[in-house]
Motif scaffolding. Sequence first.
Motif, PDB file in Angstrom:
ATOM      1  N   LEU A  29     -22.373 -25.289  20.162  1.00 26.34           N
ATOM      2  CA  LEU A  29     -21.176 -25.030  19.381  1.00 26.34           C
ATOM      3  C   LEU A  29     -20.794 -23.559  19.488  1.00 26.34           C
ATOM      4  CD1 LEU A  29     -22.134 -26.999  16.138  1.00 26.34           C
ATOM      5  CD2 LEU A  29     -20.561 -27.760  17.937  1.00 26.34           C
ATOM      6  N   ARG A 126     -17.544 -26.422  29.108  1.00 24.77           N
ATOM      7  CA  ARG A 126     -17.262 -27.687  28.435  1.00 24.77           C
ATOM      8  C   ARG A 126     -18.040 -28.839  29.070  1.00 24.77           C
ATOM      9  NH1 ARG A 126     -10.997 -28.306  27.417  1.00 24.77           N
ATOM     10  NH2 ARG A 126     -11.790 -29.629  25.720  1.00 24.77           N
ATOM     11  N   ASN A 190     -26.042 -29.326  12.693  1.00 25.07           N
ATOM     12  CA  ASN A 190     -24.690 -29.756  13.044  1.00 25.07           C
ATOM     13  C   ASN A 190     -23.701 -28.650  12.722  1.00 25.07           C
ATOM     14  OD1 ASN A 190     -24.129 -29.935  10.173  1.00 25.07           O
ATOM     15  ND2 ASN A 190     -25.191 -31.908  10.183  1.00 25.07           N
ATOM     16  N   GLY A 191     -22.415 -28.912  12.993  1.00 23.19           N
ATOM     17  CA  GLY A 191     -21.396 -27.894  12.796  1.00 23.19           C
ATOM     18  C   GLY A 191     -21.220 -27.469  11.357  1.00 23.19           C
ATOM     19  N   VAL A 213     -16.468 -24.500  16.446  1.00 30.20           N
ATOM     20  CA  VAL A 213     -15.708 -25.318  17.386  1.00 30.20           C
ATOM     21  C   VAL A 213     -16.659 -26.006  18.356  1.00 30.20           C
ATOM     22  CG1 VAL A 213     -13.826 -25.336  19.081  1.00 30.20           C
ATOM     23  CG2 VAL A 213     -13.829 -23.617  17.258  1.00 30.20           C
ATOM     24  N   ASP A 214     -16.403 -27.291  18.598  1.00 33.74           N
ATOM     25  CA  ASP A 214     -17.119 -28.047  19.621  1.00 33.74           C
ATOM     26  C   ASP A 214     -16.438 -27.782  20.959  1.00 33.74           C
ATOM     27  OD1 ASP A 214     -17.917 -30.018  21.457  1.00 33.74           O
ATOM     28  OD2 ASP A 214     -18.166 -31.537  19.905  1.00 33.74           O
ATOM     29  N   ARG A 217     -14.675 -30.864  22.684  1.00 28.88           N
ATOM     30  CA  ARG A 217     -13.482 -31.381  22.001  1.00 28.88           C
ATOM     31  C   ARG A 217     -12.394 -30.330  21.856  1.00 28.88           C
ATOM     32  NH1 ARG A 217     -15.704 -33.349  16.584  1.00 28.88           N
ATOM     33  NH2 ARG A 217     -13.536 -34.012  16.269  1.00 28.88           N
ATOM     34  N   GLY A 220      -9.079 -28.166  18.549  1.00 30.62           N
ATOM     35  CA  GLY A 220      -8.690 -29.175  17.567  1.00 30.62           C
ATOM     36  C   GLY A 220      -9.845 -29.726  16.765  1.00 30.62           C
ATOM     37  N   SER A 221     -11.075 -29.487  17.239  1.00 33.33           N
ATOM     38  CA  SER A 221     -12.269 -29.960  16.516  1.00 33.33           C
ATOM     39  C   SER A 221     -12.740 -28.975  15.464  1.00 33.33           C
ATOM     40  CB  SER A 221     -13.407 -30.189  17.513  1.00 33.33           C
ATOM     41  OG  SER A 221     -13.914 -28.938  18.006  1.00 33.33           O
ATOM     42  N   ALA A 222     -12.078 -27.848  15.339  1.00 32.11           N
ATOM     43  CA  ALA A 222     -12.593 -26.759  14.511  1.00 32.11           C
ATOM     44  C   ALA A 222     -12.733 -27.176  13.047  1.00 32.11           C
ATOM     45  CB  ALA A 222     -11.684 -25.542  14.609  1.00 32.11           C
ATOM     46  N   ILE A 223     -13.841 -26.743  12.457  1.00 33.22           N
ATOM     47  CA  ILE A 223     -13.997 -26.795  11.018  1.00 33.22           C
ATOM     48  C   ILE A 223     -14.052 -25.352  10.552  1.00 33.22           C
ATOM     49  CG2 ILE A 223     -15.113 -29.037  10.919  1.00 33.22           C
ATOM     50  CD1 ILE A 223     -17.809 -27.642  10.781  1.00 33.22           C
TER      51      ILE A 223
END
Length: 227
Positions: A29, A126, A190-191, A213-214, A217, A220-223
């Motif tokens: 990540l 990626r 995990n994230g 961020v993954d 992905r 758009g995968s950001a938390i």
Amino acid sequence: MLALHDLMSANPYPGRGVLCTRTHSGAVLGGYFLTGHSPASRDRALRLIDGELVVGPLTMGKHDPLRHYAAATATGGWLVLGNGEQVSQVAERLRAGAAPTEALSGFEYEPDPPIRTSRITALISRDGGRTTVFGSARPSRAARLTSNVMTLAVQDLEPGEAVLLTTYDSDGEQVSVAAPFTEAAVSARNGEELLDEIWSGLDERFRIVAAVVDPFRGPGSAIQRSA
């Protein structure tokens, strides 16, 4: 190695930072965080715009290229994270066929004397994140005004390992250029847990936003978490 939380807690005002981590579940990540001291620096938010994570003002105002920029974008092969307009420039070079080290070359630290903020960038492959290439354009700690341009390639992080770049080493008052890079240990599986480690390690006086961020992905995968 120091734990990521402890490493960050020992540097109350790190400016901006990027990192790459392999969690204990095996996932690679990317991370980005932003701290601020002045009201202008704190007047920022992180938003997903056209597939990019963009740092912009909380309220409408004039664009400032030193404070407003894409912090995360993606090409076919790389997730690109960083602390300035070089993020978009690096991505364009990669899309044009440049190798990672070439894409990260030729930059200067930010024109913000007397601090001379480093430009820091992370390219995370990626393909499962087997390779991360970090780049920085840093001021010298000596009197020399030219930039030190450095790249660091990291291969196959083990679970629980992270590599971190920040712009500053600071107690919140005195600011100096940070070390070129630092290795740290993470406990995250995990994230969400990685985001907790980053956020809790940032001094609440200065923290503004942090995101995980993954690479596979993309942005758009950001938390994220914000003050």
